[in-house]
Design an enzyme around this catalytic site. Structure first.
Site, PDB file in Angstrom:
ATOM      1  N   HIS A 165      95.160  59.219 -80.265  1.00 44.40           N
ATOM      2  CA  HIS A 165      93.587  60.364 -81.360  1.00 44.40           C
ATOM      3  C   HIS A 165      94.746  61.445 -82.265  1.00 44.40           C
ATOM      4  CE1 HIS A 165      90.498  61.773 -82.089  1.00 44.40           C
ATOM      5  NE2 HIS A 165      90.385  62.850 -81.430  1.00 44.40           N
ATOM      6  N   SER A 172      89.528  65.074 -84.962  1.00 45.68           N
ATOM      7  CA  SER A 172      88.586  64.804 -84.399  1.00 45.68           C
ATOM      8  C   SER A 172      87.361  65.599 -84.564  1.00 45.68           C
ATOM      9  CB  SER A 172      88.924  65.014 -82.764  1.00 45.68           C
ATOM     10  OG  SER A 172      87.967  64.485 -81.863  1.00 45.68           O
ATOM     11  N   ASP A 219      92.957  54.705 -82.359  1.00 50.46           N
ATOM     12  CA  ASP A 219      91.949  55.544 -82.429  1.00 50.46           C
ATOM     13  C   ASP A 219      90.836  55.467 -81.223  1.00 50.46           C
ATOM     14  OD1 ASP A 219      90.977  57.901 -81.963  1.00 50.46           O
ATOM     15  OD2 ASP A 219      92.104  59.262 -83.316  1.00 50.46           O
TER      16      ASP A 219
END
Length: 519
Positions: A488, A233, A460
């Site tokens: 994610h 991320s 995502d």
């Protein structure tokens, strides 16, 4: 079941969260030219200092100690508070490791970062990566984490007390009139003022560039010639920034759930809005095929309409939760968003929505609390404080006035009829930030770096797939690995194809073929 723990072990950390929505060996080595960054490798920003001026930091030795979790050791790393003034105040940064288990020859250190910004890498290592990463990887690497400056154990940014944070999270994020707009703006201003009051010294020095420089000091102190790293991320932006600063220090970098560093904040927020819409459609498509779906069994479109109606009713009349905090529209929305990060949370969301529609908001409140990292005793970690501090420093604000947001709401609602309005208004938070932005959006090429593996998931919610495509294209040595699925990030989500490709790269240095796709 402790829903907070479940979501955290699913790596529930956001990429570029904004506002109230998140739209995480030897005992040291002496300094040598092999462990310090070469001046020619650093794309130095204005005010940066030379390697020579940082010698004392690269020369430090870590004093490892037991830190209460079996198998793990902890230490404190020093770094300059202000890299432009390395002789000034330093910051203490928390580091943890678990040594390579063997068999096989140790490759070196593997740094991990779960994202955020604001996610604790030390907690992630101790709670998941240090025991949950594939055994062959843990056998060959010392698994290492450093809480970035301003985060968790590393001189954390603080902004509000817990009671005020409760009030802040309940603020209406979808204002319907001027008084509600004024109230939301006041909440953002109060949050920013609290950060300035409690964290004025560190606030201007928690940028991603600062954190990347800290990682290179750690690399040198650990004795590694090159950095091997897995970032998820926001951790992909941190890793890409490192590659830009130190391309000849890049070892094996995995950037999973990639961000696009070239996008301005407003585009980042709008893209995330569309990403959560895509994730919700996937959830809704699954839900309506189930007899007990709380959003009906007609169609995903009808499910979206029912959810919007539910949010509107909750805005007018918050739902009891069995405690002093009722479920407001903002908390309900955050609870739904929390479950979009992991398809494994969909059953929990269905149950929570069913309960809420029957007058019990406790399930959605628990999901929201997990998102905000609010503990059962009412205390908060500093996730949201660090999140805002880093984001607002890394790029100019998405919006500077409420009028700008109002003009953009329709565009955000086009991206997501369900979440668009809330995401647009949440993007106003950096407008009032007390520390001016030091970063700006730009392409990252990292010319001269070793092969870098970029991973993207097609549905995502927080880091849309097109960001991974863009980053892989920007990086001169980028290779894209695609996971066709929900949730994610991709590593460790159950795809043997993804895990095998990443493990092979980490263990052998060989990236997968270009544009490899996995399910």
């Amino acid at each position: 079941m402790d829903t907070r723990q479940r979501l955290r072990t699913s790596a529930l950390v956001c990429a570029a969260a904004v506002g109230m929505l998140i739209s995480g060996c030897s005992s040291g080595s002496s300094f040598s030219e092999a462990s310090a960054p070469s001046g020619s490798s650093v794309a130095s920003p204005p005010g940066a200092v030379s390697t020579e001026e940082l010698k004392t930091y690269y020369a430090q030795r870590l004093s490892w100690r037991d830190c209460g979790v079996p198998g793990f050791q902890c230490a404190t790393l020093r770094a300059p508070l202000d890299y432009a003034k390395p002789d000034g105040r330093s910051v203490d940064l928390a580091v943890a490791r678990v040594k390579a288990t063997g068999p096989g020859k140790r490759i070196g250190s593997l740094l991990v970062n779960p994202g955020g910004p604001g996610g604790s890498a030390v907690s992630y290592l101790q709670g998941y990566a240090g025991v949950g990463y594939p055994a062959p990887v843990r056998a060959r690497y010392d698994m290492v984490a450093i809480d970035p400056r301003g985060v968790a154990r590393s001189e954390p940014v603080e902004c509000l007390d817990d009671k005020d944070m409760d009030s802040y999270t309940q603020t209406d994020q979808t204002p319907d009139d001027k008084p509600e707009v004024a109230k939301l703006s006041t909440a953002f201003k109060g949050f920013a003022a609290g950060c300035k009051s409690r964290s004025a010294t560190v606030l201007p020095h928690v940028s991603t560039v600062d954190a990347a420089r800290d990682m290179d000091i750690l690399r040198g102190v650990l004795g590694d010639e090159k950095l091997s790293y897995v970032g998820a991320s926001y951790g992909t932006f941190l890793g890409a920034t490192y590659a830009e600063l130190y391309p000849d220090r890049v070892g094996r970098l995995v950037l999973d759930g990639a961000m696009d560093p070239s996008l301005p904040a407003r585009q980042v927020n709008r893209d995330q809005t569309a990403g959560f819409e895509t994730a919700f459609k996937s959830f809704a498509d699954d839900c309506v095929q189930r007899a007990l779906c709380p959003l009906g069994t007609t169609s995903p479109e009808d499910a979206a309409t029912r959810l919007k109606d539910f949010f509107a009713k909750t805005d007018a009349q918050p739902i009891p939760t069995g405690e002093s905090r009722p479920l407001t529209e903002s908390l309900a929305t955050t609870g739904v968003i929390a479950a979009m990060y992991d398809a494994g949370a969909w059953p929990q969301l269905r149950e929570a929505l069913t309960q809420a529609m029957a007058g019990d908001g406790s399930g959605l409140l628990a999901l929201s609390d997990s998102y905000y990292e609010r503990e059962p005793d009412g205390t908060y970690t500093n996730l949201m404080y660090a999140n805002a501090a880093v984001n607002c420093l890394d790029a100019p604000p998405a919006f500077t006035t409420p009028n700008e947001v109002d003009a953009a709401v329709a565009d955000f609602e086009k991206a997501s009829p369900v979440f668009g309005r809330g995401f647009a208004w949440a993007s106003l938070n950096c407008a009032y930030w007390p520390a001016p932005a030091t970063g700006s959006p730009h392409r990252i090429e990292a010319k001269g770096a070793a092969p870098i593996l970029v991973v993207g998931t097609t549905r995502d919610p927080a880091t849309p797939y097109k960001w991974a495509q863009s980053l892989a294209d920007q990086l001169s040595s980028g290779t894209l690995l695609t996971y066709e699925g929900d949730g994610h990030t991709a590593y460790g989500r159950g795809s043997d194809c993804v895990d095998t490709a990443i493990n092979t790269y980490l263990l052998e240095g060989t990236p997968p073929r270009a544009n490899k796709r996995c399910t």
